[in-house]
Write a protein that holds these residues in place. Structure first.
Motif, short mmCIF file in Angstrom:
data_model
loop_
_atom_site.label_atom_id
_atom_site.label_comp_id
_atom_site.label_asym_id
_atom_site.label_seq_id
_atom_site.Cartn_x
_atom_site.Cartn_y
_atom_site.Cartn_z
N ARG A 81 0.84 -1.21 0.00
CA ARG A 81 0.00 0.00 0.00
C ARG A 81 0.87 1.26 0.00
NH1 ARG A 81 -1.55 3.10 4.40
NH2 ARG A 81 -3.45 4.37 4.14
N SER A 141 -7.60 2.06 -0.87
CA SER A 141 -8.49 2.02 0.30
C SER A 141 -8.23 0.73 1.07
CB SER A 141 -9.96 2.10 -0.11
OG SER A 141 -10.39 0.88 -0.69
N TRP A 142 -8.41 0.81 2.37
CA TRP A 142 -8.11 -0.34 3.24
C TRP A 142 -9.30 -0.58 4.17
CZ3 TRP A 142 -3.36 -3.07 4.01
CH2 TRP A 142 -3.35 -3.95 5.09
N LEU A 153 -17.12 -0.06 3.79
CA LEU A 153 -16.43 -0.03 2.51
C LEU A 153 -16.47 1.38 1.92
CD1 LEU A 153 -15.02 -1.41 0.15
CD2 LEU A 153 -17.26 -2.08 -0.74
N LEU A 182 -13.24 3.91 1.26
CA LEU A 182 -12.94 4.56 -0.01
C LEU A 182 -12.74 6.06 0.17
CD1 LEU A 182 -15.42 2.59 -2.28
CD2 LEU A 182 -12.96 2.69 -2.58
N LEU A 193 -7.42 2.57 -8.88
CA LEU A 193 -7.80 2.39 -7.48
C LEU A 193 -7.62 0.94 -7.07
CD1 LEU A 193 -9.29 3.17 -4.79
CD2 LEU A 193 -11.43 2.67 -6.00
N ILE A 206 -8.61 -1.62 -3.90
CA ILE A 206 -9.41 -1.82 -2.69
C ILE A 206 -8.88 -3.05 -1.96
CG2 ILE A 206 -11.71 -2.32 -1.77
CD1 ILE A 206 -12.87 -0.99 -4.30
N VAL A 221 -10.27 -0.39 -11.42
CA VAL A 221 -10.39 -0.74 -10.01
C VAL A 221 -9.96 -2.19 -9.81
CG1 VAL A 221 -11.90 -0.82 -7.99
CG2 VAL A 221 -12.31 0.87 -9.80
N VAL A 268 -9.42 -5.27 -6.77
CA VAL A 268 -9.76 -5.69 -5.41
C VAL A 268 -8.75 -6.74 -4.96
CG1 VAL A 268 -11.49 -6.79 -3.93
CG2 VAL A 268 -12.20 -5.20 -5.74
#
Length: 901
Positions: free
Chosen positions: A66, A77-78, A95, A99, A140, A142, A170, A172
């Motif tokens: 990160r 985001s974490w 969540l 974000l 991004l 996540i 994005v 994940v």
């Protein structure tokens, strides 16, 4: 999308902010660039999974990654999930707020979830979030940490929907102790998923060394750190627990070996964090299967008395409960070593009876599936020696020694009392065979005489079992090393013809014994024929190991016929297979290394020969060995010792050989050792000592010549000839040296003993040269060189010293006696050319083979797929090496050089 930032004051009261940022590490983090680089692949796929048991550093790794991403301008985001997040109405608001920490704020969503619980359906919130994320072009990531804690069917459905409709910018990343259940396989099948597991996260030695040096006030050497890595299997938390344990010890280096899954630090963690979290039936499953080094569902069913073990295994794997599958089919698995030790301790505390019952069931299952080594291991731990005996007897008893289970048979026979062994006839025969293989011939003969069928509970005995007793008796006779007569060969041949059984392992043993007898008598072709009968037996049963062991005798026959390269290849193959089946401690492994040392020595690879003998001689001195093997090993070892350390070292090596001869009643080995002492002392010019050992062989001219119906032992006959002739030559009695060698050379040539012939030709050539018969000397030396050159039999020339080099220089001046290939070989002996050049290349061998078959250059080019000009080039080089001007001359030269038969 609103790009405004949210201040801490605007955050709702229900929000636990520590969940939406990585935890602070209590230790200095170890940088793992290779793993971080691998994780960078998550930016190329939609979904990434980081799956491992507790304590493998999943969270730490993602926190490091990160930081790198944020430094490179990637939004991250974490969210660390917990049990409260199993409800989607808890999960989705967190969540959305996670974000926001990455400055990704969807208009209206923060206000919607400000009170945590909202009436808007979770699917609608996710859809709004997806639409908002698709509106941004910013990359991004996540991160959902500890997903196993917040996992639920509701969240799985939402996450699957979210991933399917996610925009390409994005990504994940999910970390979990358990394999998620939201249908990730569809992304994997499309190449849209990255997965990191235990294998990726394990600490290797460099990682462990950095971790310990950064965080622990403890001084461990590299070997100690390697041992810790091995014990913990790279489990990061395991390393930390080990350091905590060691710091409590006054002399921690001395206590490292005590660290295990039973150590308090490990036990406390595994008990509270892993074991007690499982239902009672799973706890029982874990404890009972812990005694198994590996298991599948069927074995676990038998041990645990249940029918759903396959399902349980899959559940344990999905939950990453320190279990690893050993094959792609996910049939066999094992536990992490520390976890296994912890579980075994839980089972032990349940009582001895329960532990023994588990081993009993495991032993019976392994036995019924033909896995005898595992069956015996568990039977020995079941507390029932009777079960051990029954399993070994049903597996064939003595036959285990033939079926790569010799170590198992040794273990069984050493643990069972003699009165129990007597109750099981085949196992008793196995104990007899072990005694013979270990050199206790008198003990083996006594036990064989005492074998009482009635005492074994057999009122009637099958013809097969009687034949097995007879076969073992014949094998023991082979270990006795008594002189072989023609009558012995006839009797065993007749017996082999009479015995006809469906299971013809007994016949195979008889043929194997005949193979050895023929080898000893110098009937090499007959020895190979008998060996091939044995190989056919093993090949028909798919027993690659058994067939390879028989190759050992074929290799010895090939070597005795001067096929050195073929013998070395056979020995090397046996060594590889023996290590595969038995490991470095097997009898066949050691014996093959003794034989490899001999071929290495002949080709002047002294370092390799020494390494083989250092590893193998101590083994055969204790375990399996017979005259041929000891003769090969000690003759080579004495020469090597003399070259590297001098005469005292050579004599010390022969002292070891004498001890083996005495302990195993090997009379011929004792005589050979005395001849080898004559050889080494003569080399050292200690002629008085050499004469003392040679005295028992008077008259030298008759030493080791066969008496009566005895068949000659080519090894002793050759050793007596060469060693006693050397001594006579050194004493100045050249005529006696000639008288010793001439009849032996004639006998060797008449019997086809090519290796003996070659050696005696060298000795006889040197005798003639010393007398002044230079023409005969050159002719004899030329004959020996024709045999030696193609196989690089160089060491026996180098061992002869300056006198031989003088003779070779004289021979080389007579160019017509030497073809080019032999000239090159002589140049190597004289130190004028480097070693290692093979006579013919592989392509030249192919061309020669087709010339012998009568193919023209055009036909040869067609068969080999080469141009006619290329074939002409190879023919030219081939003819030059063979000193040939025509096809006929090339074939004749190839025959002289033993390049074909």
């Amino acid at each position: 999308m609103n790009k405004r930032k949210i201040s801490i004051l605007q955050q709702p009261s229900w929000l636990v902010t520590s969940k939406i940022s990585p935890p602070q590490s209590s230790v200095q983090v170890v940088d793992r660039p290779a793993l971080i680089k691998k994780l960078d692949g998550a930016l190329d796929v939609r979904l990434s999974l980081v799956l491992a048991s507790a304590g493998y550093g999943k969270t730490t790794l993602l926190a490091l990654w990160r930081e790198k991403l944020m430094a490179n301008g990637v939004a991250v985001s974490w969210l660390a999930l917990d049990e409260e997040d199993r409800q989607s109405k808890k999960f989705i608001p967190y969540l959305i707020w996670a974000l926001s920490r990455a400055n990704i704020i969807i208009d209206g969503l923060l206000d919607t979830v400000a009170n945590e619980v909202t009436s808007i359906p979770s699917r609608s919130l996710i859809s709004t979030l997806l639409n908002g994320l698709s509106a941004t072009k910013k990359q991004l990531v996540i991160i959902l940490d500890d997903y196993h804690r917040g996992q639920s069917n509701e969240n799985d459905d939402l996450l699957a929907f979210f991933l399917r409709h996610l925009s390409g910018n994005v990504h994940v990343v999910i970390s979990s102790r358990e394999v998620p259940k939201f249908g990730w396989a569809e992304f994997s099948s499309r190449g849209e998923m990255l997965e990191l597991g235990v294998t990726d996260l394990q600490f290797a030695f460099p990682d462990a060394k950095k971790f310990i040096s950064k965080n622990q006030n403890i001084d461990l050497s590299d070997p100690e750190i390697r041992e810790l890595v091995q014990k913990t299997e790279g489990w990061a938390l395991g390393l930390q627990l080990a350091i905590i344990y060691l710091k409590k010890q006054s002399q921690y280096s001395d206590k490292l070996y005590l660290f295990s899954g039973r150590t308090m630090e490990v036990t406390d963690y595994l008990l509270m964090q892993v074991f007690q979290q499982q239902p009672a039936d799973i706890q029982n499953f874990l404890a009972q299967t812990s005694v198994l080094e590996r298991f599948n569902g069927d074995l676990a069913n038998a041990v645990c008395c249940r029918e759903d073990s396959w399902r349980v295994m899959e559940q344990l794997y999905q939950r990453n409960l320190f279990i690893f599958f050993l094959d792609q089919e996910r049939e066999w698995c094992r536990y992490h070593d520390l976890f296994s030790e912890f579980l075994k301790e839980r089972l032990r505390r349940c009582g001895r009876a329960e532990s023994e019952a588990v081993h009993d069931k495991a032993a019976r299952w392994f036995s019924s599936h033909g896995m005898i080594s595992d069956a015996v291991k568990h039977a020995l731990q079941s507390g029932s020696l009777e079960l051990v005996a029954q399993i070994a007897e049903e597996a064939g008893g003595w036959r285990l020694a033939i079926k790569e289970n010799l170590l198992v048979l040794r273990k069984v026979c050493s643990r069972l009392p003699e009165n129990m062994l007597r109750k099981y006839p085949r196992l008793w025969l196995g104990d007899i065979l072990i005694s013979a293989k270990s050199g206790r011939i008198d003990d083996a003969q006594r036990k064989l005489r005492e074998l009482d069928w009635r005492q074994a509970g057999l009122a009637t005995v099958s013809e097969l079992v009687k034949a097995e007793r007879l076969a073992i008796g014949i094998l023991i006779a082979g270990y006795e090393d008594r002189p072989v007569t023609a009558q012995d060969l006839d009797e065993i041949n007749q017996l082999a013809q009479k015995l006809k059984f469906e299971d013809d392992l007994v016949l195979t043993l008889l043929h194997n014994h005949l193979c050895l007898l023929y080898l000893d008598a110098g009937r090499f072709n007959q020895s190979i024929e008998e060996a091939r009968k044995c190989k056919n037996y093993f090949a028909a049963r798919g027993d690659e190991y058994g067939a390879s062991i028989i190759d050992m005798h074929i290799g010895q026959s090939e070597l005795a016929q001067v096929h050195l390269n073929a013998a070395a290849k056979i020995y090397s193959d046996i060594y590889d297979k023996a290590r595969h089946y038995l490991g470095d401690g097997g009898d066949a492994t050691a014996i093959s290394r003794v034989l490899l040392a001999e071929t290495d020595y002949y080709q002047n690879d002294l370092e390799s020969a020494s390494q083989h003998l250092q590893a193998s001689l101590p083994h055969i001195e204790i375990f399996d060995g017979w005259f041929d093997i000891y003769a090969s090993g000690y003759a080579t070892a004495a020469s090597l010792s003399h070259i590297s350390q001098g005469i005292d070292a050579a004599m010390a090596m022969l002292d070891r050989a004498d001890e083996i001869a005495r302990r195993r009643n090997l009379d011929r080995l004792g005589r050979l050792v005395r001849l080898l002492r004559v050889r080494e002392l003569t080399k050292a010019v200690d002629l008085r000592a050499a004469e003392a050992f040679a005295a028992e062989f008077e008259p030298f001219e008759e030493a080791e010549m066969p008496i009566g119906s005895q068949l000659p032992s080519w090894r002793l006959l050759e050793a007596a000839g060469t060693c006693l002739a050397d001594l006579s030559l050194q004493l100045g009695d050249k005529e006696r040296a000639l008288a010793i060698l001439r009849p032996r050379l004639a006998q060797a040539e008449a019997n086809g003993w090519a290796l003996s012939s070659m050696r005696m030709q060298i000795k006889l050539a040197m005798c003639h040269d010393a007398i002044g018969n230079h023409k005969e000397a050159r002719e004899l030396m030329g004959k020996s060189l024709l045999k030696a050159a193609p196989q690089n039999f160089i060491r026996q020339y180098l061992d002869e010293g300056a006198a031989l080099k003088k003779l070779l220089n004289g021979l080389r001046r007579r160019d017509e006696l030497l073809i080019p290939a032999v000239k090159d070989f002589v140049a190597v002996i004289l130190g004028e050319q480097a070693e290692g050049k093979e006579l013919l290349t592989d392509r030249e061998k192919e061309v020669l083979d087709l010339i012998i078959k009568g193919c023209s250059s055009k036909e040869t080019a067609f068969r080999l797929g080469l141009s006619i000009n290329t074939i002409k080039y190879h023919r030219k080089r081939l003819f030059e090496k063979l000193g040939a001007a025509s096809r006929a001359q090339a074939i004749s030269a190839a025959r002289k050089l033993a390049l074909y038969s």
